[in-house]
Design an enzyme around this catalytic site. Structure first.
Site, PDB file in Angstrom:
ATOM      1  CD  GLU A 366      16.454  27.697 -14.383  1.00  0.00           C
ATOM      2  OE1 GLU A 366      17.541  28.324 -14.596  1.00  0.00           O
ATOM      3  OE2 GLU A 366      15.740  28.106 -13.247  1.00  0.00           O
ATOM      4  CG  HIS A 397      26.122   2.193   2.114  1.00  0.00           C
ATOM      5  ND1 HIS A 397      26.469   0.876   2.209  1.00  0.00           N
ATOM      6  CD2 HIS A 397      27.241   2.608   1.501  1.00  0.00           C
ATOM      7  CE1 HIS A 397      27.649   0.535   1.853  1.00  0.00           C
ATOM      8  NE2 HIS A 397      28.081   1.579   1.444  1.00  0.00           N
ATOM      9  CE  LYS A 520      12.126  33.857  -9.966  1.00  0.00           C
ATOM     10  NZ  LYS A 520      12.948  34.281 -10.939  1.00  0.00           N
TER      11      LYS A 520
HETATM   12  O1  F6P Z   1      14.611  31.342 -10.627  1.00  0.00           O
HETATM   13  C1  F6P Z   1      15.561  31.046 -11.899  1.00  0.00           C
HETATM   14  C2  F6P Z   1      16.541  31.887 -12.055  1.00  0.00           C
HETATM   15  O2  F6P Z   1      16.150  33.100 -12.799  1.00  0.00           O
HETATM   16  C3  F6P Z   1      17.565  31.351 -12.824  1.00  0.00           C
HETATM   17  O3  F6P Z   1      17.370  30.965 -13.982  1.00  0.00           O
HETATM   18  C4  F6P Z   1      19.051  32.013 -12.294  1.00  0.00           C
HETATM   19  O4  F6P Z   1      20.065  31.311 -12.472  1.00  0.00           O
HETATM   20  C5  F6P Z   1      18.584  32.285 -10.995  1.00  0.00           C
HETATM   21  O5  F6P Z   1      17.005  32.382 -10.825  1.00  0.00           O
HETATM   22  C6  F6P Z   1      19.326  33.614 -10.367  1.00  0.00           C
HETATM   23  O6  F6P Z   1      18.955  34.537 -11.120  1.00  0.00           O
HETATM   24  P1  F6P Z   1      19.857  36.114 -10.869  1.00  0.00           P
HETATM   25  O7  F6P Z   1      21.206  35.734 -11.201  1.00  0.00           O
HETATM   26  O8  F6P Z   1      19.521  36.894 -11.866  1.00  0.00           O
HETATM   27  O9  F6P Z   1      19.791  36.582  -9.374  1.00  0.00           O
END
Ligand code: F6P
Length: 557
Positions: A366, A397, A520
């Site tokens: 990431e 294994h 998202k």
């Molecule tokens: O989807 C990626 C992300 O933004 C990560 O970088 C982060 O750790 C995770 O989602 C959770 O985000 P948050 O802590 O804001 O819920």
């Protein structure tokens, strides 16, 4: 885009061009040419490529490199301005320009009584105050003085988070789970969006004695919000009290957005706050780690921070030629950029480290899974490799066949623990000691076989043993003296700084993650579509997705 720099560039002297030429030369040799020799220089080479920091020993001697490679790599790092950029990182300069933020996760582990760099000082006092708040909550829980909505003391904690708000705390909790705190509180982790991890807990745990820790930097992540709502509905229905009452008694919030926690119903006294200059995947040292402290106690949590700080100190103060995080980064960049190895396995030889590969996947991929530089230009070479892995002895294994005789070149980190302390009967202790020894022997044997291939077969046995081991899989061995909080802190901080150094080499911003946003948004639109209410500006339609939407609809109704 993946091509390494070529001979065309050789006229111009740059460390990167020199490294490209040097790589061509080393590619022509086998790893056993470098490693196996009776000459004093081979011994010297091995010795000069192994480093110890506290209880952590890192051995790069099975990598395809020489001391000349290290010298060139260090020159490359210097030409990228690593030393200045390292200073800027610790001084709290804006190193995450897209979000206009510093990246000061080191402030969360800076010890009281040690003067921090000037720009970090305000951050350190904020973090120390939050650590005190956290310690108070942990103490209350440990003393049995935290009571749920119907007056019973808390026995179980469900940590709800995802990504950086889950992977770090979960990995550390598992790694140190055999070091019980005095408190006998059970900590459970829930991350998956579909509620599949939550369901069995709701069936098993006592709602009267269960506390939720809602961990989310943004406090908007859908996965976490929906798990939390389901868990609150469960507590409210089972205890026959309203959700607001449950929130007052059985909810801790951890976020960088206190106003969002308040809006959600987390009482101010139960809010733990960290600043937005601690990135999610770098946040286990912050109050995001509260569930580690609940499980293991503040003493262990503080030891974790101390180990990480020791690595910060080493990273900040040690010349690059002996700087272990810088070398880990340089060796990694050497493998993927110059030797064209695009996949890297993390192979822990200790079941307690089973979540280390997943944790490092987020940390590295990431952060540096990017191909647009800070100056807006596209990179002209490979960046972060694909990180993957599993518990080594089990993987032997499963997928080691491909690593030994398949067609892919893979680099690897073997992570092992030298000794383990157990409290059991003498017979069980002895038996476990034998298992540990066997595991360590397997780790060392595999690291050797990865590197040497058929040349690992002793001459007396040649012709009597199966051959065809490809070898030439470069690897590092990371040996922890024991698996304790200090060593884990140092190990994780080592990888964090590796990520930063690589971002400098590749001129990337390692502290944002723009590539995860669009998915998202598309999912939100598709959610409406699946409900039968497609949003006006819905998703781009394509026949493949449309037919899947139809099939899901057909089977759900
Ligand atoms: O989807 C990626 C992300 O933004 C990560 O970088 C982060 O750790 C995770 O989602 C959770 O985000 P948050 O802590 O804001 O819920």
């Amino acid at each position: 885009m993946n091509a390494p720099l070529t001979a065309v560039n050789h006229r111009l002297y740059t460390p990167a061009n020199e490294l490209a030429a040097h790589a061509e030369h080393l590619q022509a040799m086998s790893l056993s040419d470098l490693l196996v020799s009776d000459s004093a220089s081979a011994v010297q080479r091995a010795e000069s490529l192994a480093f110890t920091v506290g209880t952590l020993h890192v051995d790069f001697s099975k990598q395809r490199l020489t001391t000349r490679t290290i010298a060139l790599l260090v020159e490359w790092a210097q030409s990228c301005g690593l030393e200045k950029k390292r200073e800027a990182l610790f001084a709290g300069d804006v190193v995450n320009p897209s979000e206009h933020r510093a990246a000061l996760h080191m402030a969360a582990r800076w010890p009281a009584g040690v003067t921090p760099p000037e720009g970090m000082a305000p951050g350190v006092s904020f973090c120390q105050q939050q650590r005190l708040n956290m310690a108070e909550m942990v103490e209350r829980l440990h003393c049995g003085q935290w009571f749920g909505a119907i007056g019973q003391a808390i026995t179980d904690v469900v940590h709800i988070g995802v990504g950086g708000s889950d992977l770090g705390p979960k990995m550390i909790s598992e790694a140190l789970s055999d070091r019980p705190s005095q408190a006998h509180l059970n900590v459970h982790y829930v991350s998956s969006m579909d509620g599949a991890q939550l369901l069995p807990l709701m069936e098993r745990l006592d709602p009267a004695t269960t506390l939720l820790v809602l961990a989310s930097k943004s406090f908007t992540t859908a996965d976490t919000q929906f798990n939390a709502r389901t868990a609150l509905a469960w507590l409210s229905d089972s205890l026959e009290v309203d959700v607001a009452t449950v929130c007052r008694h059985q909810l801790i919030g951890v976020s960088s957005k206190p106003e969002k926690m308040t809006e959600f119903g987390v009482p101010e006294a139960h809010q733990l706050v960290f600043k937005d200059w601690i990135g999610g995947r770098f946040s286990l040292w912050s109050p995001i780690g509260v569930s580690i402290a609940i499980q293991l106690g503040m003493r262990s949590f503080n030891a974790l921070l101390e180990g990480a700080h020791a690595m910060d100190h080493h990273f900040l103060e040690t010349p690059l030629t002996e700087n272990v995080p810088a070398l880990l980064a340089l060796v990694g960049a050497w493998n993927c950029q110059f030797l064209n190895i695009s996949t890297h396995a993390v192979l822990p030889y200790d079941g307690r480290l089973k979540s280390l590969p997943a944790y490092l996947q987020q940390l590295e991929m990431e952060s540096n899974g990017k191909s647009v530089c800070l100056d807006g230009r596209s990179v002209t070479h490979t960046t972060c490799p694909i990180i993957w892995g599993d518990v080594g002895p089990n993987a032997q294994h499963a997928f080691y066949q491909l690593l030994h005789q398949g067609s892919h070149t893979v680099s690897a980190d073997f992570v092992a623990v030298a000794k383990r302390k157990v409290n059991a009967t003498p017979r069980v202790e002895k038996s476990l000691a034998t298992q540990e020894q066997l595991t360590l022997a397997n780790c060392l044997a595999q690291a050797q076989l990865f590197a040497l291939g058929d040349d690992a077969i002793p001459s007396a046995l040649r012709g009597h043993m199966a051959q065809g081991y490809r070898g030439n899989q470069p690897n590092s061995v990371l040996l922890l003296k024991q698996l304790d909080a200090w060593s884990m802190g140092a190990l994780i901080a080592l990888y964090e700084h590796k990520v930063f150094v690589q971002s400098v080499l590749w001129n990337l911003n390692p502290f944002d993650q723009p590539g995860v946003e669009l998915g998202k948004k598309l999912a939100n639109s598709l959610c409406h579509t699946l409900e039968g209410n497609p949003a006006e500006q819905s998703v781009v339609s394509d026949p493949s997705t449309e037919q899947l939407v139809r099939k899901v609809g057909e089977w759900r109704h």
